[in-house]
Design a protein around this motif. Structure first.
Motif, PDB file in Angstrom:
ATOM      1  N   TYR A  74     -59.957  45.333  32.632  1.00 33.82           N
ATOM      2  CA  TYR A  74     -58.741  45.455  31.898  1.00 33.82           C
ATOM      3  C   TYR A  74     -59.458  46.384  30.646  1.00 33.82           C
ATOM      4  N   VAL A  79     -56.996  43.074  22.655  1.00 31.79           N
ATOM      5  CA  VAL A  79     -55.782  42.997  23.090  1.00 31.79           C
ATOM      6  C   VAL A  79     -56.134  42.995  24.884  1.00 31.79           C
ATOM      7  N   GLY A  80     -56.973  43.777  25.602  1.00 34.96           N
ATOM      8  CA  GLY A  80     -57.227  43.697  26.861  1.00 34.96           C
ATOM      9  C   GLY A  80     -58.332  42.635  27.108  1.00 34.96           C
ATOM     10  N   THR A  83     -55.670  39.736  27.221  1.00 36.47           N
ATOM     11  CA  THR A  83     -54.947  39.796  28.462  1.00 36.47           C
ATOM     12  C   THR A  83     -55.455  39.121  29.775  1.00 36.47           C
ATOM     13  N   TRP A  84     -56.892  39.528  29.794  1.00 36.42           N
ATOM     14  CA  TRP A  84     -57.749  39.436  30.919  1.00 36.42           C
ATOM     15  C   TRP A  84     -58.072  37.666  30.824  1.00 36.42           C
ATOM     16  N   ARG A  86     -55.682  35.309  29.552  1.00 39.97           N
ATOM     17  CA  ARG A  86     -54.537  34.778  29.895  1.00 39.97           C
ATOM     18  C   ARG A  86     -54.358  34.844  31.328  1.00 39.97           C
ATOM     19  N   ASP A  87     -54.660  36.085  31.938  1.00 39.03           N
ATOM     20  CA  ASP A  87     -54.406  36.314  33.215  1.00 39.03           C
ATOM     21  C   ASP A  87     -55.421  35.153  34.065  1.00 39.03           C
TER      22      ASP A  87
END
Length: 193
Positions: A74, A79-80, A83-84, A86-87
């Motif tokens: 990511y 933010v990266g 996002t990582w 969360r995924d």
């Protein structure tokens, strides 16, 4: 431990044991992710004398197979990272739901565990808070010293402060009793002053 809880914990540990990264524990190699999961469960038993099955499963599964999708897959930055994370939580929740279904848990229970793993309701839900406390305390006790050597000093202070804000008063008390190196203890003291 009920039969279905034991079935899910054993299945989770089997998956944790597939982590290709191993660490030395008392002269024996152990999958890094399995050791992390065991530490999480041990800490939960310290914080909560009678945790529910959903909480026990969520705590054991919190970092489930994170090694399959490395952080560097990511973008850099906050933010990266978010996002990582969360995924990873969504993927872990899906895998745990399948294991729980096979063991006979209800759809409501599997949804509850997914909610806990994704830390929805932090600060409002006592079980989510317990999971977060475990994660923060396991980090401080076992991974903080190495991590802090890789991060710039002022950034590390901000990380400690953010971590501290996520923790409950009970976790704050316990954190201050953890064995730490002099350097780590000094960093925590500086961040909290």
């Amino acid at each position: 431990m009920t039969n279905r809880l034991e079935q899910v914990i054993n299945a989770l540990d089997h998956l944790h044991g597939e982590d290709p990264q191993h660490v030395d524990l008392d002269g024996e190699p152990i999958a890094a992710e399995l050791l992390y999961a065991q530490r999480m469960s041990t800490l939960l038993a310290t914080l909560n004398q009678a945790p529910g099955e959903c909480l026990q499963i969520a705590v054991r599964a919190q970092h489930l197979q994170r090694w399959q999708v490395p952080r560097d897959a990511y973008p850099e930055g906050r933010v990266g990272y978010l996002t990582w994370r969360r995924d990873q939580g969504i993927r872990a929740g899906d895998t745990v739901a399948q294991l729980m279904n096979e063991a006979g848990y209800s759809a409501e229970d599997t949804q509850r565990v997914a909610t806990l793993i994704n830390k929805k309701g932090l600060g409002r839900d006592p079980d989510v808070q317990a999971l977060e406390d475990c994660a923060c305390l396991v980090f401080l006790e076992n991974y903080f010293a190495d991590f802090s050597r890789k991060v710039e000093h002022d950034h590390m202070l901000r990380i400690i402060q953010k971590t501290w804000r996520k923790m409950s008063p009970q976790a704050h008390e316990l954190a201050l009793t953890l064995p730490m190196s002099d350097d780590s203890a000094a960093l925590v003291k500086e961040a909290l002053s």
